[in-house]
Design a protein around this motif. Structure first.
Motif, short mmCIF file in Angstrom:
data_model
loop_
_atom_site.label_atom_id
_atom_site.label_comp_id
_atom_site.label_asym_id
_atom_site.label_seq_id
_atom_site.Cartn_x
_atom_site.Cartn_y
_atom_site.Cartn_z
N GLU A 42 -6.52 11.67 1.84
CA GLU A 42 -7.24 10.46 2.22
C GLU A 42 -6.34 9.24 2.17
N LEU A 43 -5.44 9.18 1.20
CA LEU A 43 -4.51 8.06 1.11
C LEU A 43 -3.64 7.97 2.35
N LEU A 44 -3.16 9.11 2.83
CA LEU A 44 -2.29 9.10 4.01
C LEU A 44 -2.99 8.54 5.24
N ALA A 45 -4.30 8.69 5.30
CA ALA A 45 -5.06 8.28 6.48
C ALA A 45 -5.67 6.88 6.36
N LEU A 46 -5.36 6.16 5.28
CA LEU A 46 -5.91 4.82 5.11
C LEU A 46 -5.43 3.87 6.21
N ASP A 47 -6.27 2.90 6.52
CA ASP A 47 -5.93 1.90 7.54
C ASP A 47 -5.08 0.80 6.88
N VAL A 48 -3.78 1.06 6.79
CA VAL A 48 -2.84 0.12 6.16
C VAL A 48 -1.72 -0.21 7.14
N ASP A 49 -0.97 -1.25 6.82
CA ASP A 49 0.18 -1.61 7.66
C ASP A 49 1.36 -0.70 7.38
N ILE A 50 1.61 -0.44 6.09
CA ILE A 50 2.79 0.32 5.67
C ILE A 50 2.37 1.50 4.81
N LEU A 51 2.86 2.67 5.14
CA LEU A 51 2.61 3.88 4.36
C LEU A 51 3.94 4.37 3.79
N VAL A 52 3.94 4.63 2.47
CA VAL A 52 5.16 5.07 1.80
C VAL A 52 4.92 6.44 1.17
N PRO A 53 5.28 7.53 1.87
CA PRO A 53 5.21 8.84 1.24
C PRO A 53 6.40 9.01 0.29
N ALA A 54 6.10 9.02 -1.01
CA ALA A 54 7.15 9.06 -2.03
C ALA A 54 6.96 10.24 -2.97
N ALA A 55 6.28 11.28 -2.49
CA ALA A 55 6.00 12.43 -3.35
C ALA A 55 6.81 13.65 -2.91
N LEU A 56 6.16 14.56 -2.20
CA LEU A 56 6.79 15.83 -1.82
C LEU A 56 7.11 15.85 -0.33
N GLU A 57 7.88 16.86 0.07
CA GLU A 57 8.19 17.04 1.49
C GLU A 57 6.97 17.59 2.23
N ASN A 58 7.03 17.49 3.56
CA ASN A 58 6.01 18.06 4.44
C ASN A 58 4.60 17.58 4.12
N GLN A 59 4.45 16.29 3.87
CA GLN A 59 3.13 15.73 3.61
C GLN A 59 2.41 15.30 4.89
N ILE A 60 3.17 14.86 5.89
CA ILE A 60 2.61 14.50 7.18
C ILE A 60 3.07 15.54 8.18
N THR A 61 2.11 16.30 8.69
CA THR A 61 2.40 17.43 9.57
C THR A 61 1.65 17.27 10.88
N ALA A 62 1.80 18.26 11.76
CA ALA A 62 1.07 18.23 13.02
C ALA A 62 -0.43 18.28 12.79
N ASP A 63 -0.85 18.79 11.63
CA ASP A 63 -2.28 18.92 11.34
C ASP A 63 -2.94 17.59 10.98
N ASN A 64 -2.18 16.67 10.39
CA ASN A 64 -2.81 15.41 9.98
C ASN A 64 -2.17 14.17 10.59
N ALA A 65 -1.16 14.34 11.44
CA ALA A 65 -0.46 13.18 12.02
C ALA A 65 -1.40 12.30 12.85
N ASP A 66 -2.38 12.92 13.50
CA ASP A 66 -3.31 12.13 14.33
C ASP A 66 -4.15 11.19 13.50
N SER A 67 -4.31 11.48 12.22
CA SER A 67 -5.15 10.65 11.36
C SER A 67 -4.40 9.46 10.78
N ILE A 68 -3.09 9.41 10.96
CA ILE A 68 -2.28 8.32 10.40
C ILE A 68 -2.56 7.02 11.15
#
Length: 211
Positions: free
Chosen positions: A77-103
């Protein structure tokens, strides 16, 4: 929004907070917390340090009183929030083809190593979302390791201020060059970073000459 509140993500969140940015969401492996009005990052850092988990922030202690209208969110849910800047600072492969449309973020800064897959990259680029690659965004650590090597080889000891000045000068120069390439060639920042790297390698090979 910052996914990951460890050694990298917590520092990024604090630096953004201190610089005046409104950090609305942070998370760790157990989940996250979200407040549209902004989070008190120093307080969250304090709780995280003492409890080793953001769970203590959700419903215990003074942080709940500091934050207004806060809610618990999952990492997805955090990855899909309506924000200006998103900082993935955890693990690899967090944004994939399965959830990229929700970004929804306009800009993504890869503090983690490889948090965006190649398939997701293409989807994000089609959505005009700028992804600033890990090889640039989290290059500070390996750059300072190089500084340490230089000092050890030379028997030098640079004060913290000099290390920061050298790092800022180097990173800003490279970032500006990569951004300029991206604009000139109409390519993504990631591709521009690779172009810049290959140009630097080509210059080095030319300077060395061929056998």
């Amino acid at each position: 929004a910052v996914q990951g509140f460890g050694n990298a993500g917590s520092v990024v969140a604090r630096l953004l907070f201190d610089a005046g940015y409104k950090v609305v969401a942070v998370s760790d492996s157990h989940g996250g917390v979200y407040s549209p009005s902004g989070l008190d990052i120093p307080s969250i850092q304090q709780f995280k340090t003492s409890t080793r988990s953001l769970k203590a922030v959700y419903c215990e202690g003074s942080v709940c009183n500091i934050m207004q209208d806060h809610s618990v969110v999952t990492n997805e849910e955090l990855l899909a929030l309506d924000v200006d800047i998103l900082v993935p600072a955890a693990l690899e492969n967090q944004i994939t083809a399965d959830n990229a449309d929700s970004i929804k973020a306009a800009y993504i800064f890869e503090v983690a190593n490889g948090p965006v897959t190649a398939d997701a990259d293409r989807i994000l680029e089609a959505k005009n979302i700028y992804v600033f690659p890990d090889i640039l965004v989290n290059a500070g650590g390996v750059t300072v390791s190089y500084f340490e090597w230089v000092q050890n080889r030379s028997g030098l000891y640079w004060p913290l201020e000099e290390v920061n000045q050298r790092l800022q000068s180097m990173i800003v120069t490279e970032a500006e060059r990569i951004w300029k390439l991206a604009q000139e060639l109409a390519i993504s920042p990631r591709t521009a970073a690779y172009v810049h790297a290959l140009e630097r390698l080509g210059e080095a090979l030319n300077a060395k000459g061929t056998r």
